[in-house]
Scaffold this motif. Sequence first.
Motif, PDB file in Angstrom:
ATOM      1  N   MET A   1      27.770  33.825 -15.964  1.00 44.82           N
ATOM      2  CA  MET A   1      27.554  32.709 -16.755  1.00 44.82           C
ATOM      3  C   MET A   1      27.290  31.429 -15.932  1.00 44.82           C
ATOM      4  SD  MET A   1      27.886  32.114 -20.021  1.00 44.82           S
ATOM      5  CE  MET A   1      26.874  30.827 -20.511  1.00 44.82           C
ATOM      6  N   GLN A   2      27.682  31.549 -14.816  1.00 47.16           N
ATOM      7  CA  GLN A   2      27.712  30.301 -13.910  1.00 47.16           C
ATOM      8  C   GLN A   2      26.103  30.573 -13.442  1.00 47.16           C
ATOM      9  OE1 GLN A   2      30.873  28.955 -11.924  1.00 47.16           O
ATOM     10  NE2 GLN A   2      29.644  28.450 -10.052  1.00 47.16           N
ATOM     11  N   LEU A   3      25.676  31.735 -13.128  1.00 49.36           N
ATOM     12  CA  LEU A   3      24.160  31.960 -12.678  1.00 49.36           C
ATOM     13  C   LEU A   3      23.194  31.737 -13.703  1.00 49.36           C
ATOM     14  CD1 LEU A   3      22.536  33.569 -10.514  1.00 49.36           C
ATOM     15  CD2 LEU A   3      22.847  35.562 -12.016  1.00 49.36           C
ATOM     16  N   LEU A   4      23.658  32.112 -15.224  1.00 50.75           N
ATOM     17  CA  LEU A   4      22.780  31.599 -16.199  1.00 50.75           C
ATOM     18  C   LEU A   4      22.727  30.090 -16.258  1.00 50.75           C
ATOM     19  CD1 LEU A   4      21.034  32.727 -18.688  1.00 50.75           C
ATOM     20  CD2 LEU A   4      23.224  31.837 -19.821  1.00 50.75           C
ATOM     21  N   GLY A   5      23.814  29.202 -16.065  1.00 47.18           N
ATOM     22  CA  GLY A   5      23.609  27.850 -16.158  1.00 47.18           C
ATOM     23  C   GLY A   5      22.630  27.327 -14.875  1.00 47.18           C
ATOM     24  N   GLN A   6      22.937  27.942 -13.675  1.00 48.81           N
ATOM     25  CA  GLN A   6      22.383  27.516 -12.577  1.00 48.81           C
ATOM     26  C   GLN A   6      20.554  27.724 -12.751  1.00 48.81           C
ATOM     27  OE1 GLN A   6      24.131  25.972  -9.662  1.00 48.81           O
ATOM     28  NE2 GLN A   6      21.781  25.428  -9.510  1.00 48.81           N
ATOM     29  N   GLN A   7      20.316  29.031 -13.229  1.00 55.80           N
ATOM     30  CA  GLN A   7      19.129  29.328 -13.464  1.00 55.80           C
ATOM     31  C   GLN A   7      18.387  28.508 -14.565  1.00 55.80           C
ATOM     32  OE1 GLN A   7      17.448  30.911 -11.284  1.00 55.80           O
ATOM     33  NE2 GLN A   7      18.403  32.847 -10.468  1.00 55.80           N
ATOM     34  N   THR A   8      19.160  28.150 -15.462  1.00 54.65           N
ATOM     35  CA  THR A   8      18.611  27.226 -16.643  1.00 54.65           C
ATOM     36  C   THR A   8      17.927  25.710 -15.852  1.00 54.65           C
ATOM     37  OG1 THR A   8      20.185  28.264 -18.246  1.00 54.65           O
ATOM     38  CG2 THR A   8      19.231  26.261 -18.763  1.00 54.65           C
ATOM     39  N   ILE A   9      19.001  25.598 -14.866  1.00 55.51           N
ATOM     40  CA  ILE A   9      18.586  24.183 -14.271  1.00 55.51           C
ATOM     41  C   ILE A   9      17.317  24.193 -13.515  1.00 55.51           C
ATOM     42  CG2 ILE A   9      19.352  22.617 -12.472  1.00 55.51           C
ATOM     43  CD1 ILE A   9      22.114  22.750 -13.362  1.00 55.51           C
ATOM     44  N   ASN A  10      17.359  25.441 -12.818  1.00 54.60           N
ATOM     45  CA  ASN A  10      16.331  25.835 -12.032  1.00 54.60           C
ATOM     46  C   ASN A  10      15.065  25.698 -13.118  1.00 54.60           C
ATOM     47  OD1 ASN A  10      17.813  25.886  -9.956  1.00 54.60           O
ATOM     48  ND2 ASN A  10      17.929  28.203  -9.875  1.00 54.60           N
ATOM     49  N   GLY A  11      15.179  26.371 -14.064  1.00 56.30           N
ATOM     50  CA  GLY A  11      14.094  26.647 -14.914  1.00 56.30           C
ATOM     51  C   GLY A  11      13.580  25.370 -15.483  1.00 56.30           C
ATOM     52  N   TRP A 133      25.011  18.138  -5.583  1.00 57.93           N
ATOM     53  CA  TRP A 133      26.341  17.864  -5.988  1.00 57.93           C
ATOM     54  C   TRP A 133      26.705  19.024  -6.748  1.00 57.93           C
ATOM     55  CZ3 TRP A 133      21.846  14.335  -6.474  1.00 57.93           C
ATOM     56  CH2 TRP A 133      22.274  13.352  -5.601  1.00 57.93           C
ATOM     57  N   ARG A 134      28.073  19.399  -6.839  1.00 52.21           N
ATOM     58  CA  ARG A 134      28.558  20.412  -7.739  1.00 52.21           C
ATOM     59  C   ARG A 134      28.964  19.479  -9.051  1.00 52.21           C
ATOM     60  NH1 ARG A 134      28.643  25.305  -5.813  1.00 52.21           N
ATOM     61  NH2 ARG A 134      29.771  26.328  -7.513  1.00 52.21           N
ATOM     62  N   VAL A 135      28.442  20.208  -9.970  1.00 53.89           N
ATOM     63  CA  VAL A 135      28.906  19.527 -11.445  1.00 53.89           C
ATOM     64  C   VAL A 135      29.355  20.930 -12.302  1.00 53.89           C
ATOM     65  CG1 VAL A 135      28.458  18.070 -13.303  1.00 53.89           C
ATOM     66  CG2 VAL A 135      27.127  17.889 -11.177  1.00 53.89           C
ATOM     67  N   TRP A 136      30.579  20.798 -12.814  1.00 57.10           N
ATOM     68  CA  TRP A 136      30.820  21.875 -13.546  1.00 57.10           C
ATOM     69  C   TRP A 136      30.662  23.252 -12.965  1.00 57.10           C
ATOM     70  CZ3 TRP A 136      28.326  18.896 -17.705  1.00 57.10           C
ATOM     71  CH2 TRP A 136      29.064  17.749 -17.913  1.00 57.10           C
ATOM     72  N   GLY A 137      30.876  23.520 -11.732  1.00 54.74           N
ATOM     73  CA  GLY A 137      30.475  24.740 -11.037  1.00 54.74           C
ATOM     74  C   GLY A 137      29.062  24.980 -10.792  1.00 54.74           C
ATOM     75  N   LEU A 138      28.112  24.158 -11.162  1.00 55.54           N
ATOM     76  CA  LEU A 138      26.516  24.130 -10.929  1.00 55.54           C
ATOM     77  C   LEU A 138      26.325  23.177  -9.829  1.00 55.54           C
ATOM     78  CD1 LEU A 138      25.589  24.345 -14.503  1.00 55.54           C
ATOM     79  CD2 LEU A 138      26.068  25.992 -13.178  1.00 55.54           C
ATOM     80  N   GLN A 139      25.293  23.686  -8.958  1.00 51.60           N
ATOM     81  CA  GLN A 139      24.711  22.956  -7.778  1.00 51.60           C
ATOM     82  C   GLN A 139      23.543  22.155  -8.466  1.00 51.60           C
ATOM     83  OE1 GLN A 139      26.577  23.776  -5.087  1.00 51.60           O
ATOM     84  NE2 GLN A 139      25.905  21.989  -3.813  1.00 51.60           N
ATOM     85  N   ILE A 140      23.529  20.812  -8.003  1.00 50.62           N
ATOM     86  CA  ILE A 140      22.370  20.244  -8.477  1.00 50.62           C
ATOM     87  C   ILE A 140      21.944  19.475  -7.476  1.00 50.62           C
ATOM     88  CG2 ILE A 140      21.346  18.396 -10.023  1.00 50.62           C
ATOM     89  CD1 ILE A 140      23.601  19.225 -12.484  1.00 50.62           C
TER      90      ILE A 140
ATOM     91  N   ALA B 245      18.077  23.760   2.226  1.00 53.62           N
ATOM     92  CA  ALA B 245      19.009  22.426   2.400  1.00 53.62           C
ATOM     93  C   ALA B 245      18.793  21.580   1.154  1.00 53.62           C
ATOM     94  CB  ALA B 245      18.332  21.862   3.863  1.00 53.62           C
ATOM     95  N   GLN B 246      17.842  21.615   0.801  1.00 58.88           N
ATOM     96  CA  GLN B 246      17.631  20.776  -0.479  1.00 58.88           C
ATOM     97  C   GLN B 246      18.528  21.151  -1.556  1.00 58.88           C
ATOM     98  OE1 GLN B 246      13.451  21.010  -1.728  1.00 58.88           O
ATOM     99  NE2 GLN B 246      12.829  19.762   0.101  1.00 58.88           N
ATOM    100  N   PHE B 247      18.455  22.671  -1.719  1.00 58.24           N
ATOM    101  CA  PHE B 247      19.214  23.104  -2.716  1.00 58.24           C
ATOM    102  C   PHE B 247      20.793  22.972  -2.706  1.00 58.24           C
ATOM    103  CE2 PHE B 247      19.776  26.783  -5.789  1.00 58.24           C
ATOM    104  CZ  PHE B 247      18.928  26.515  -6.647  1.00 58.24           C
ATOM    105  N   GLY B 248      21.455  22.924  -1.512  1.00 58.52           N
ATOM    106  CA  GLY B 248      22.962  22.620  -1.335  1.00 58.52           C
ATOM    107  C   GLY B 248      23.635  23.897  -1.820  1.00 58.52           C
ATOM    108  N   GLY B 249      24.684  23.932  -1.295  1.00 51.85           N
ATOM    109  CA  GLY B 249      25.581  25.045  -1.590  1.00 51.85           C
ATOM    110  C   GLY B 249      25.812  25.935  -0.675  1.00 51.85           C
TER     111      GLY B 249
END
Lengths: 296, 387, 256
Positions: A1-11, A133-140, B245-249
């Motif tokens: 689920m987290q992966l999905l969210g993260q990939q959504t942000i990337n997309g 930043w980490r927001v709700w488990g997602l890295q932005i 580095a940009q991506f973080g984590g």
Amino acid sequence: MQLLGQQTINGIALGMVFALFAMGFSLVIANLSVFHVAHAAVFSWGAVFAWDLTDRFGLPLVVALPGAALLAGVLNVLCYFVLIRHLDSRRDKELAAFISSVGGGIILTELISKHLNYVTVRLPDGLFPIRSWRVWGLQISSIQLLIVGVAGVTVVLLGLLMTRTQIGREVRAVAYDRELASMLGVGATSVSALVFFLSGVLAGVAAVLIALAFSQIDSRQGNAYLVLALTAMVLGGFGSVKGVVVGGLVVGLASSYTTAYLSSGYRNVVIFGLLMLVLVVRPQGLFAVPSSEIRV
Amino acid sequence: MTLWVRTAIAASCLALLASACGSDGGDTSSDGTKVITVGMMANLTGAGAPYGVPFKNGLDLALKDSAGDLKDAADVSIKIDSKDTTSVEANAVTLCNQYAQKKYPAIISDSLTPIAAAVTPCATQNKMLFVSGSGGEVPNEEGYEFRLTDVSTVMVTLAKHIVSTGHQKVAVIVDRDNPALVSTADITEQALKDDGVDGFVAREDVSGTDTDFSSVLTNIRDADPDAILIITLAEQSGAIVRQIAQFGGFDGVLLSGSHAWGPQVFEVAGDAAVGSIYGALWSPGEASSAAFVEEYKKEYDSDPVAFSALGYETGWLLAASIRAVLADGGEVTGEALRDAMADAVDSDWLKDHGPVQGLHFEDGGAARYPGTVVEFGAGGEVQIVTD
Amino acid sequence: MHTSDDLLSLTQVTIRYGRVEAVTDASFSVRPGEVVALLGANGAGKTSLLKSISGLVPVAAGDIRLRGSSILKKRPEIVLRSGIAHSPEGRRVVASLTVEENLELTGRASRRRATRADLLSGFEECYELFPRLFERRQQGSGLLSGGEQQMLAIARAIMARPEVMLLDEPSMGLAPIMTQSIYAVLSKRTGTLGEAAIILAEQGASLALTLADTACLLKRGEVVYHGPASELTAEQTVAAYMGTAEERQAGSPASP
Ligand SMILES: Nc1ncnc2c1ncn2[C@@H]1O[C@H](COP(=O)(O)OP(=O)(O)OP(=O)(O)O)[C@@H](O)[C@H]1O
Ligand SMILES: [Mg+2]
């Protein structure tokens, strides 16, 4: 689920850039029915302008981003007058203009190679603060925020310009019927020049964002985005600003989901498969605009 | 057309013809020394440029340094006929055919396995010694090809170092377009297993033309590795390091790279690369190379990189094998040079001057030497971290 | 031909499309505030003449003058800004814009210094003449009925506050009742409609002649009558439309 969210942000971040590119391209199609492929080279130049302004003249990003976008806009206006305008009276003007644009694009690409001395360059370090930043488990990351923010603001401004201003009305009138627009007092040539300018500005903004995010500037950069942006445009249904944005996001998401759940090797297969599928099921694109309101 | 125009055209055609077939590998220079010309397919621009340029510099320097000894020993000198391939295979093959027509006994390519693979058949067919700076395995039954990059040993060294510094979960990013890099990844995975780690926790393929790695990095982060191994060409690796580095984590995750890394990684990635390590074929810190490093700096005003050392090694290797052939009273042909390579590698001459320590060739033409692991410091300088 | 009180004058205008000569040596003039009925059968050259005035088709020979100075070779938008508004044949509206956007577009494009007040008074004039447009002002103009689109095309010309209005077949393809109501508006002759000269191109002579001061009758590209509307006889009209009695006898088709 987290992966999905993260990939959504990337997309989304990636898709916004596709959308900017595609929007500029479709503005020109709507205005002149010209397939202005040199747009890709104008995009590449946008990144090069940003490099010149920052690396050579030491300007900060807040100046370089709009500066590079304006220069790209001016370059695209030059493209209009040098490559396309004079073909207006030809019967086969769309085809002639396409070929002319292909040629112009090749020349512009070569000029970049020369200008960059055949090497890949990049924007200077520290041009934009890198955080995440980490927001709700997602890295932005700050870059992703920048992309979505700048692209979002650009899209909204363009939407307002098109719907709320005299300039927008004139652009839409020319897109609808060039001859009629001129009877109504709209100078079709100046509107076309304006459209090429706006289109170049959009390409320039997209290029600077890409150059920042991917730390790479070379002469052929725009070409890779051309096909994806075209896909976004066709998916979105050629029509409204909204359609192109959605098309861009679909392509961006398809790209990152494929990498997440299949392999990046299938990316293009999936994206173009999607395109074929949509064209078969919904030839008018996802967001068809009624034919009475075609374009822009 | 007037008469003189026709004459001029005919004359220039003749001149072209003459230049095309006139010179072969065995001219004689004005002072009576025999000149042996060697063809070079140099990757001076394009993707191979980060390797081609320093390689060519090293080669030129070696030929300059060895010229005196070679003249004394065998009364010959070596000339390089070099043209840019722009890192494109087809151009390299065209050049190879031109060199074959000019009957050069040997040809050189600085890097890139695809180029070596494309050129080897041409070299074999025309019986030319072919020294390449690349590392990927190519079909080479008659043994004309010698490749100087030893992918496996240095990656074994790197894998050992990664494991011995306490890393267990290694994720890898591989350029799937480059067969040499793909096999580098396989070799490293085997080495990790030999050191008691279960191979890679995540493996992501990228294309050599990719620029956006956010999706790939998301997948990798999802596997929660303690080390990331990046096996792509140098500039792309730099872009990946920067995006990490940009991506973080990825705090506290060790970044590492293959032999394809070099100073370009730091140039692209900047501070993001500080503290990352890579398996270097050669590094300027190696004790035996001090003289070479100093001379290189003086000549080119920049630090030598691994491919400068390989180029330098190649120059001395050529000189040594030509010397070996002539010492036996033989004629300098591609075949003779090929057969003399073993002697050349073992010669004291090479041991004294060649910067790559412990070099020898296996039967298929692959070089073997241990290599080192180096780390980027704050200013981009590298330091050896293995002993 | 040109006299000092003429607002617009055409002198021996010839128009060609490739080898086809659509209009030959046409001359007529328009005085301020005058209504000219430009009559002729299908293909007589009415639309071509109006387009040449607007600068939409090139003139092969002859001259067109507005207030004594030539407007040949001027681009259509410049012609509009110098006072000639064109309501084209076939109710062409910008379907991708709403009714009011159509009006605002011309209102602003025709006069670069139009103020908000100018615009509002223009809207007011248009909506007063055509209350239907007021009801539909926020609607996409592509969704209007044919009659409403024709109203919009006329209203749009009014927004430019012209000295000369070129109305190309406002009755084309409309039901008689709709035609009636449009002509009722045109015949009010107040505001802009009252001040501007109007060239009214029509196939149907009778309705146009009720409005016109002057008639100009075209037959296959040539002006065969130019004079007071009241003096145009039915025979002349029929002859222009159908050919003369002898021509009909000979069986030659009168119009293409
Ligand atoms: N773009 C064009 N290319 C070639 N010929 C044309 C063009 N436009 C008009 N014509 C020809 O010019 C002649 C005059 O046409 P025009 O449209 O001016 O007639 P009209 O009087 O407006 O007719 P209608 O009442 O049918 O609208 C016709 O023979 C027509 O075929
Ligand atoms: Mg007509």
